[in-house]
Design a protein around this motif. Structure first.
Motif, short mmCIF file in Angstrom:
data_model
loop_
_atom_site.label_atom_id
_atom_site.label_comp_id
_atom_site.label_asym_id
_atom_site.label_seq_id
_atom_site.Cartn_x
_atom_site.Cartn_y
_atom_site.Cartn_z
N LEU A 150 -94.88 -63.87 -19.64
CA LEU A 150 -94.52 -65.23 -20.03
C LEU A 150 -94.29 -65.30 -21.53
O LEU A 150 -94.82 -64.49 -22.30
CB LEU A 150 -95.63 -66.21 -19.64
CG LEU A 150 -95.82 -66.48 -18.15
CD1 LEU A 150 -97.11 -67.27 -17.93
CD2 LEU A 150 -94.62 -67.24 -17.58
N LEU A 151 -93.51 -66.28 -21.95
CA LEU A 151 -93.21 -66.47 -23.36
C LEU A 151 -94.44 -67.07 -24.06
O LEU A 151 -94.95 -68.11 -23.63
CB LEU A 151 -92.02 -67.42 -23.50
CG LEU A 151 -91.36 -67.53 -24.88
CD1 LEU A 151 -90.68 -66.22 -25.24
CD2 LEU A 151 -90.35 -68.67 -24.88
N PRO A 152 -94.95 -66.43 -25.12
CA PRO A 152 -96.09 -67.00 -25.86
C PRO A 152 -95.67 -68.24 -26.63
O PRO A 152 -94.48 -68.58 -26.71
CB PRO A 152 -96.50 -65.87 -26.80
CG PRO A 152 -95.78 -64.65 -26.33
CD PRO A 152 -94.54 -65.14 -25.65
N GLN A 153 -96.66 -68.88 -27.24
CA GLN A 153 -96.35 -70.02 -28.09
C GLN A 153 -95.69 -69.56 -29.38
O GLN A 153 -95.90 -68.44 -29.84
CB GLN A 153 -97.62 -70.81 -28.39
CG GLN A 153 -98.20 -71.53 -27.19
CD GLN A 153 -99.48 -72.27 -27.52
OE1 GLN A 153 -100.44 -71.68 -28.00
NE2 GLN A 153 -99.48 -73.57 -27.28
N SER A 180 -97.64 -68.16 -42.87
CA SER A 180 -97.30 -68.59 -41.52
C SER A 180 -98.28 -69.64 -41.03
O SER A 180 -99.41 -69.75 -41.52
CB SER A 180 -97.32 -67.41 -40.55
OG SER A 180 -96.58 -66.32 -41.04
N THR A 181 -97.85 -70.40 -40.03
CA THR A 181 -98.74 -71.33 -39.33
C THR A 181 -98.66 -71.07 -37.84
O THR A 181 -97.63 -70.61 -37.33
CB THR A 181 -98.37 -72.79 -39.62
OG1 THR A 181 -97.00 -73.01 -39.29
CG2 THR A 181 -98.60 -73.15 -41.08
N PHE A 182 -99.76 -71.36 -37.14
CA PHE A 182 -99.86 -71.15 -35.70
C PHE A 182 -100.10 -72.49 -35.01
O PHE A 182 -100.55 -73.46 -35.64
CB PHE A 182 -101.04 -70.24 -35.35
CG PHE A 182 -101.16 -69.01 -36.20
CD1 PHE A 182 -100.45 -67.86 -35.88
CD2 PHE A 182 -101.97 -68.99 -37.33
CE1 PHE A 182 -100.57 -66.72 -36.64
CE2 PHE A 182 -102.09 -67.86 -38.10
CZ PHE A 182 -101.38 -66.71 -37.75
N PRO A 183 -99.90 -72.54 -33.70
CA PRO A 183 -100.35 -73.71 -32.94
C PRO A 183 -101.88 -73.73 -32.93
O PRO A 183 -102.54 -72.72 -33.13
CB PRO A 183 -99.78 -73.46 -31.54
CG PRO A 183 -99.56 -71.99 -31.47
CD PRO A 183 -99.21 -71.55 -32.85
N THR A 184 -102.43 -74.88 -32.71
CA THR A 184 -103.89 -75.01 -32.76
C THR A 184 -104.58 -74.33 -31.58
O THR A 184 -105.75 -73.97 -31.67
CB THR A 184 -104.28 -76.49 -32.78
OG1 THR A 184 -103.68 -77.16 -31.65
CG2 THR A 184 -103.80 -77.15 -34.07
N ASP A 185 -103.87 -74.17 -30.46
CA ASP A 185 -104.48 -73.50 -29.32
C ASP A 185 -103.63 -72.29 -28.93
O ASP A 185 -102.53 -72.08 -29.44
CB ASP A 185 -104.62 -74.46 -28.13
CG ASP A 185 -103.27 -75.09 -27.74
OD1 ASP A 185 -102.28 -74.86 -28.47
OD2 ASP A 185 -103.22 -75.81 -26.73
N GLY A 186 -104.14 -71.48 -28.03
CA GLY A 186 -103.40 -70.30 -27.59
C GLY A 186 -103.64 -69.11 -28.50
O GLY A 186 -104.30 -69.21 -29.54
N ASP A 187 -103.12 -67.95 -28.09
CA ASP A 187 -103.27 -66.74 -28.89
C ASP A 187 -102.46 -66.85 -30.19
O ASP A 187 -101.33 -67.34 -30.19
CB ASP A 187 -102.77 -65.52 -28.10
CG ASP A 187 -103.73 -65.14 -27.00
OD1 ASP A 187 -104.94 -65.36 -27.17
OD2 ASP A 187 -103.26 -64.65 -25.96
#
Length: 453
Positions: A150-153, A180-187
């Motif tokens: 599946l496609l990650p965030q 960089s910035t990431f989403p708050t949830d997920g890997d």
């Protein structure tokens, strides 16, 4: 903290930094022949609308008992992180049927565009919440498939910048950093790749090129058989027919740069170094550009590449890898056939950076030019024309170095300037190695469409 590996020069060496989780590669070292003939798969599709690619090859042993003079080689794909140990060489896997099946029922067919390289018939982008699975059938009847992925965030590149820095080994140079910035949830797992493009300026370029008028002595006789004229070997200078002063070259990243954002506090990563370039590297001599690609990957993909980095720390790599010791997500469905590789589905964002050498190293001498050549000491080979050459030594012309015309025919030299001091074994022109006067030896005179001066 980031994990990075850097491959530089002719020898491909992966160097893992401290944030790689401990992995005992030696516990899996059992044999140096078990993986010969194994299929090697590298496939990465992204959420970018583009022609997706799959790379296939076989591992094989070089037909030699000695590996002393065999350099480590990179596998089929110049952008692959997989490296072969000395004594092993790649064999491109041709004639395979390759397809990717999406969970929504769409099938993407691939065609072989060059040996071992398979490209999708049409551009496509991986979509969120849709699974993708790779299927390969080789020409000898072997079948392989991957796990459904599946496609990650996605993540975001906030900034990319270059700074003067010093490497862990004490070498001064340029570091390319990414915030960089990431989403708050997920890997929060990232894998970096880049394309670097740089301007090349031939240091001893002139607007003139050689044209050979005669390459040997010609004797003209009159009607009575007397020598009327002797025409000696000769050349003349003509304007260059193509651009040879300014060129460009693009190289792809070859090492692994991994970032585990889960080890950081919050959803931001600062100063991830994706590239280090020594100050003596000629690629930054003038203007340099890098396109950094930041890919969000799954935990399964991250673990595979992190383990690959750990393997690189041992003295040997795939020559010591047993089936299962570097387990990817591609499997044989036609028996116990060894296979190494990974089918990855990733999100991708990218950003480009430019800088000039003077921006970071003002008033500092340029790095040495490409290759081990002596551009600074032009030579003046004999033309073979006594009317234009200097005197021959007492032992004759055979004692002099290779004549000018022979060097021109072999493409070895470029005109630099006229020679005013005709000493023994000297001809009328000073010349330099071709690489010093023609930038096409190391690059292309076609300016990239994206390039900004």
């Amino acid at each position: 903290m980031s994990c990075r590996t850097n491959i530089y020069g002719w020898v491909a060496l992966l160097m893992a930094f401290a944030c790689v989780e401990p992995f005992d590669a030696t516990s899996d070292i059992l044999s140096d022949t078990s993986m010969v003939g194994a299929l090697v798969v590298e496939a990465n599709i992204t959420d970018m609308e583009t022609t997706q690619k799959v790379f296939l090859s076989r591992m094989q042993r070089v037909e030699s008992d000695s590996t002393v003079n065999v350099e480590e080689e990179r596998l089929f794909n110049v952008n692959t992180p997989i490296i072969i140990e000395r004594g092993l060489g790649p064999q491109f896997e041709s004639g395979a049927d390759v397809e990717i099946r999406a969970g929504n029922g769409t099938v993407y067919d691939f065609e072989e565009t060059e040996d071992g390289t398979y490209e999708s018939l049409a551009p496509f982008a991986a979509m969120p919440n849709v699974s993708y699975q790779l299927f390969v059938s080789t020409s000898n009847g072997e079948a392989y498939e991957s796990d459904a992925m599946l496609l990650p965030q996605t993540s975001t590149i906030e900034n990319i910048y270059a700074e003067r820095t010093v490497s862990d080994s004490g070498l001064e140079g340029v570091g390319i950093f990414v915030d960089s910035t990431f989403p708050t949830d997920g890997d929060k797992l990232l894998r970096y790749a880049y394309e670097e493009t740089y301007k090349i300026i031939a240091p001893y370029w002139t607007p003139f090129d050689f044209e050979i008028i005669r390459d040997q002595t010609e004797v003209i006789y009159d009607d009575l058989g007397n020598i009327e004229e002797i025409l000696y070997p000769d050349v003349r200078l003509v304007p260059r027919a193509r651009e040879e002063q300014v060129c460009f070259r693009t190289d792809l990243s070859t090492g692994e740069v991994l970032l585990n954002g889960n080890r950081l506090g919050g959803n931001r990563a600062e100063r991830t170094m994706v590239r280090f370039i020594g100050v003596d590297n000629p690629i930054i001599s003038h203007r340099y550009s890098i396109l950094v690609k930041q890919r969000g990957v799954s935990r399964q993909a991250f673990d595979f590449y992190e383990k690959l980095v750990a393997f690189s720390q041992s003295e040997s790599l795939f020559s010591q890898v047993q089936p299962g010791s570097l387990e990817g997500n591609v499997y044989s469905t036609s028996g116990n056939v060894p296979v190494v590789g990974f089918f990855d589905v990733s999100t991708e964002v990218s950003q480009r950076l430019y800088f000039n050498f003077d921006d970071l190293f003002p008033d500092q001498s340029l790095p040495p030019y490409f290759g081990i050549v002596n551009c600074e000491n032009p030579v003046a080979p004999l033309l073979g024309n006594p009317e234009r050459d200097g005197p021959l030594p007492p032992s004759g012309g055979d004692a002099c170095p290779q004549p000018l015309i022979e060097r021109i025919k072999l493409g070895l030299v470029e005109y630099y300037q006229d020679n005013s001091g005709l000493a023994a074994c000297n001809g009328p022109y000073l010349v330099v190695p071709t690489i010093c006067g023609d930038c096409n030896v190391v690059g292309s005179n076609v300016k990239p469409d994206f390039w900004i001066d």
